[in-house]
Design a protein around this motif. Structure first.
Motif, PDB file in Angstrom:
ATOM      1  N   ARG A  92       8.323  24.028  12.434  1.00  0.00           N
ATOM      2  CA  ARG A  92       8.865  23.023  11.523  1.00  0.00           C
ATOM      3  C   ARG A  92       9.716  23.680  10.419  1.00  0.00           C
ATOM      4  NH1 ARG A  92       7.432  17.706  10.440  1.00  0.00           N
ATOM      5  NH2 ARG A  92       5.945  17.622  12.108  1.00  0.00           N
ATOM      6  N   SER A 111       5.906   9.333   1.901  1.00  0.00           N
ATOM      7  CA  SER A 111       6.713  10.282   2.679  1.00  0.00           C
ATOM      8  C   SER A 111       7.488   9.618   3.812  1.00  0.00           C
ATOM      9  CB  SER A 111       5.832  11.416   3.221  1.00  0.00           C
ATOM     10  OG  SER A 111       4.866  10.913   4.107  1.00  0.00           O
ATOM     11  N   PRO A 143       0.849  -1.192   0.000  1.00  0.00           N
ATOM     12  CA  PRO A 143       0.000   0.000   0.000  1.00  0.00           C
ATOM     13  C   PRO A 143       0.891   1.251   0.000  1.00  0.00           C
ATOM     14  CG  PRO A 143      -0.557  -1.472   1.840  1.00  0.00           C
ATOM     15  CD  PRO A 143       0.751  -1.934   1.277  1.00  0.00           C
ATOM     16  N   GLY A 169       2.906  11.241  14.330  1.00  0.00           N
ATOM     17  CA  GLY A 169       2.660  12.208  15.393  1.00  0.00           C
ATOM     18  C   GLY A 169       3.732  13.278  15.427  1.00  0.00           C
TER      19      GLY A 169
HETATM   20  C1  LIG Z   1       8.993  16.756   5.562  1.00  0.00           C
HETATM   21  C2  LIG Z   1       8.463  15.580   6.331  1.00  0.00           C
HETATM   22  C3  LIG Z   1       8.089  15.719   7.645  1.00  0.00           C
HETATM   23  C4  LIG Z   1       7.600  14.633   8.372  1.00  0.00           C
HETATM   24  N1  LIG Z   1       7.229  14.806   9.665  1.00  0.00           N
HETATM   25  C5  LIG Z   1       6.695  13.791  10.360  1.00  0.00           C
HETATM   26  C6  LIG Z   1       6.253  13.974  11.706  1.00  0.00           C
HETATM   27  O1  LIG Z   1       6.321  15.049  12.271  1.00  0.00           O
HETATM   28  N2  LIG Z   1       5.745  12.917  12.350  1.00  0.00           N
HETATM   29  C7  LIG Z   1       5.638  11.696  11.774  1.00  0.00           C
HETATM   30  O2  LIG Z   1       5.140  10.769  12.414  1.00  0.00           O
HETATM   31  N3  LIG Z   1       6.058  11.488  10.509  1.00  0.00           N
HETATM   32  C8  LIG Z   1       6.575  12.502   9.787  1.00  0.00           C
HETATM   33  N4  LIG Z   1       7.005  12.300   8.494  1.00  0.00           N
HETATM   34  C9  LIG Z   1       6.969  10.932   7.913  1.00  0.00           C
HETATM   35  C10 LIG Z   1       5.665  10.606   7.176  1.00  0.00           C
HETATM   36  O3  LIG Z   1       5.030  11.761   6.662  1.00  0.00           O
HETATM   37  C11 LIG Z   1       4.697   9.832   8.061  1.00  0.00           C
HETATM   38  O4  LIG Z   1       5.261   8.619   8.511  1.00  0.00           O
HETATM   39  C12 LIG Z   1       3.382   9.513   7.353  1.00  0.00           C
HETATM   40  O5  LIG Z   1       2.493   8.932   8.260  1.00  0.00           O
HETATM   41  C13 LIG Z   1       3.564   8.576   6.157  1.00  0.00           C
HETATM   42  O6  LIG Z   1       2.392   8.638   5.399  1.00  0.00           O
HETATM   43  P1  LIG Z   1       2.385   8.274   3.849  1.00  0.00           P
HETATM   44  O7  LIG Z   1       0.960   8.316   3.404  1.00  0.00           O
HETATM   45  O8  LIG Z   1       3.318   9.121   3.080  1.00  0.00           O
HETATM   46  O9  LIG Z   1       2.887   6.769   3.919  1.00  0.00           O
HETATM   47  P2  LIG Z   1       3.906   6.033   2.934  1.00  0.00           P
HETATM   48  O10 LIG Z   1       5.251   6.630   3.050  1.00  0.00           O
HETATM   49  O11 LIG Z   1       3.305   5.954   1.573  1.00  0.00           O
HETATM   50  O12 LIG Z   1       3.928   4.587   3.594  1.00  0.00           O
HETATM   51  C14 LIG Z   1       4.565   4.382   4.845  1.00  0.00           C
HETATM   52  C15 LIG Z   1       4.257   2.957   5.311  1.00  0.00           C
HETATM   53  O13 LIG Z   1       2.869   2.836   5.557  1.00  0.00           O
HETATM   54  C16 LIG Z   1       2.283   1.829   4.744  1.00  0.00           C
HETATM   55  N5  LIG Z   1       0.958   2.290   4.309  1.00  0.00           N
HETATM   56  C17 LIG Z   1       0.663   3.429   3.627  1.00  0.00           C
HETATM   57  N6  LIG Z   1      -0.663   3.500   3.417  1.00  0.00           N
HETATM   58  C18 LIG Z   1      -1.207   2.389   3.968  1.00  0.00           C
HETATM   59  C19 LIG Z   1      -2.529   1.888   4.059  1.00  0.00           C
HETATM   60  N7  LIG Z   1      -3.593   2.529   3.559  1.00  0.00           N
HETATM   61  N8  LIG Z   1      -2.717   0.702   4.690  1.00  0.00           N
HETATM   62  C20 LIG Z   1      -1.665   0.017   5.228  1.00  0.00           C
HETATM   63  N9  LIG Z   1      -0.391   0.438   5.165  1.00  0.00           N
HETATM   64  C21 LIG Z   1      -0.171   1.617   4.541  1.00  0.00           C
HETATM   65  C22 LIG Z   1       3.235   1.676   3.555  1.00  0.00           C
HETATM   66  O14 LIG Z   1       3.110   0.413   2.950  1.00  0.00           O
HETATM   67  C23 LIG Z   1       4.572   1.903   4.233  1.00  0.00           C
HETATM   68  O15 LIG Z   1       5.000   0.743   4.883  1.00  0.00           O
HETATM   69  C24 LIG Z   1       7.503  13.363   7.744  1.00  0.00           C
HETATM   70  C25 LIG Z   1       7.882  13.217   6.413  1.00  0.00           C
HETATM   71  C26 LIG Z   1       8.366  14.306   5.695  1.00  0.00           C
HETATM   72  C27 LIG Z   1       8.759  14.129   4.254  1.00  0.00           C
END
Ligand SMILES: Cc1cc2nc3c(=O)[nH]c(=O)nc-3n(C[C@H](O)[C@H](O)[C@H](O)COP(=O)(O)OP(=O)(O)OC[C@H]3O[C@@H](n4cnc5c(N)ncnc54)[C@H](O)[C@@H]3O)c2cc1C
Length: 298
Positions: A207, A65, A60, A136
Motif C-alpha cells: 500500500r 475516511s 453516523p 476490503g
Molecule cells: C488511505 C486510505 C486507504 C483506504 N483503503 C481502503 C481499502 O483498501 N478498502 C476499503 O474498502 N476502503 C478503503 N478506504 C476507505 C475507508 O477507509 C473505508 O471505506 C472504511 O470502511 C470507512 O470507515 P470509516 O469509519 O472511516 O467510515 P466513515 O467514512 O466515517 O463513514 C463511511 C460511511 O459509513 C457510514 N457509517 C460509519 N459508521 C457507521 C455506523 N456505525 N453505522 C452505520 N453507518 C456508519 C457513514 O455514515 C458513511 O456513510 C481507504 C481510505 C483511506 C483514507
C-alpha cells in the motif's frame, strides 16, 4: 423544542454546534455540521436516539475516511462513535463496538493467531464504517467473516441481525435508513500468529508503495468496474495529475484524489464528475463512486 433534545444530549456525551467537518474527514474538506454529538458509551448512544426528533437527519461517523461532506455542511446531527470501543476475543470469535479502529481489530487477530481480516491492518476506518461499506482489500472483505451485527434503529431499538440479511456485496451493505451499526461479531480461522503478522506487513508495504498516503485523501474514489480497474481507466483517459482548486487526481494512483492544501469539497466533486464523464465518453464505462458524497447524486 430544539433546546429540549439538545440539552438532553449534553448529559450523554460531548456536544458541539456548527462543528467543521473538515476536522473529521481524512480528506480534510467539508463545511460544518449543525450538531455534533459524541456519546460517552453505548448506553448513552441508545438513549440519545430516543431524544433526537425524527425530522432531524442523523449521520453516523466513523473515522471519516470514506466521506465527502459538502462545503455547505450538514443540517443534522453527526454522531461520532469513537467511544463505543469495546473489543472481545473468545476462541475464534471477535466482537467489537462500532468505534473500534479496524487496525486494532487486526492487532487483536495477530495476537490471538486468527486469520481472515489481515487487510484491516491497512484500512483507516472503524468497525462500524467497515461494516457499512463492506470494506476490503487484498482479496478479503468484511462480509467474508462477519457473522452478525447489533443494529440501533432510528426508533432507538437494538436488533441483532444475521450478516446474511445485510445483502453485502462489493463495497455494499444494505442498512435500514437512519440506522447505526452498534457492534459487529466476526468468526475467524486459526493460523500461525507469525504468518498472520507477515501478511499484514506485506499488505502495508504494498500500500505504501502504490498509494499517496502522505497527503489527505479518502482512499479509492470509485469502485472498480467488473474485470477492470478504475485507476487504469482514469489514467488511460489522460486525467492523472489533473488539478482543480486545491484537489488533484494523484500522480501516484489515479483512483485517489488528494488535498494538496486548501481544497474545497466542490473541487473534489468537480474532479469526480470530470473523471466520470471523461471515462464514460472514452471507454463507455460508467464509474460508480465508492466515496460517500453526502447530499450529492453522483
Ligand atoms: C488511505 C486510505 C486507504 C483506504 N483503503 C481502503 C481499502 O483498501 N478498502 C476499503 O474498502 N476502503 C478503503 N478506504 C476507505 C475507508 O477507509 C473505508 O471505506 C472504511 O470502511 C470507512 O470507515 P470509516 O469509519 O472511516 O467510515 P466513515 O467514512 O466515517 O463513514 C463511511 C460511511 O459509513 C457510514 N457509517 C460509519 N459508521 C457507521 C455506523 N456505525 N453505522 C452505520 N453507518 C456508519 C457513514 O455514515 C458513511 O456513510 C481507504 C481510505 C483511506 C483514507
Amino acid at each position: 423544542m430544539m433546546g429540549d433534545w439538545w440539552s438532553a444530549l449534553q448529559t450523554l456525551g460531548e456536544c458541539r454546534e456548527n462543528e467543521p467537518m473538515a476536522r473529521h474527514t481524512t480528506l480534510g474538506v467539508g463545511g460544518a455540521t449543525r450538531w455534533f454529538f459524541r456519546p460517552q458509551n453505548r448506553a448513552a448512544m441508545i438513549t440519545a436516539l430516543q431524544h433526537i426528533p425524527f425530522d432531524v437527519p442523523l449521520l453516523p461517523l466513523g473515522r471519516g475516511s470514506n466521506l465527502l461532506v459538502p462545503d455547505a455542511g450538514f443540517a443534522g446531527v453527526v454522531v461520532d462513535v469513537s467511544d463505543l470501543n469495546d473489543i472481545r476475543v473468545q476462541a475464534q470469535s471477535l466482537s467489537a463496538g462500532c468505534g473500534v479502529r479496524m487496525s486494532r481489530v487486526a492487532r487483536q487477530c495477530a495476537e490471538h493467531a486468527l486469520t481472515g481480516l489481515e487487510f484491516m491492518a491497512t484500512v483507516p476506518g472503524d468497525v462500524g464504517g467497515g461494516v457499512a461499506m463492506n470494506a476490503g482489500a487484498f482479496g478479503q472483505q468484511v462480509s467474508d467473516c462477519l457473522s452478525e451485527i447489533e443494529l440501533l434503529t432510528r426508533q432507538g431499538e437494538v436488533r441483532t441481525i444475521d450478516a446474511a440479511q445485510l445483502q453485502m456485496a462489493y463495497r455494499h451493505t444494505q442498512l435500514p435508513s437512519g440506522s447505526l451499526v452498534l457492534s459487529a461479531a466476526f468468526t475467524l480461522q486459526k493460523d500461525d500468529a507469525e504468518a498472520v503478522r507477515e501478511r499484514m506487513r506485506e499488505m502495508r508495504a504494498k500500500r505504501g508503495a502504490t498509494q499517496p498516503l502522505e497527503l489527505p485523501n479518502c482512499g479509492s474514489v470509485f469502485k472498480n468496474p467488473q474485470g477492470d480497474h478504475a485507476a487504469r481507466l482514469i489514467e488511460a483517459a489522460g486525467l492523472k495529475g489533473l488539478r482543480i482548486g486545491g484537489a488533484r487526481i494523484s500522480d501516484k494512483h489515479a483512483n485517489f484524489i488528494v488535498n494538496e492544501g486548501g481544497a474545497k469539497s466542490s473541487d473534489v466533486l468537480a474532479l469526480i464528475r470530470q473523471a466520470r464523464e471523461t471515462v464514460e465518453q472514452r471507454f463507455g464505462v460508467r464509474l460508480e463512486p465508492e466515496v460517500r458524497a453526502l447530499g450529492e447524486t453522483l
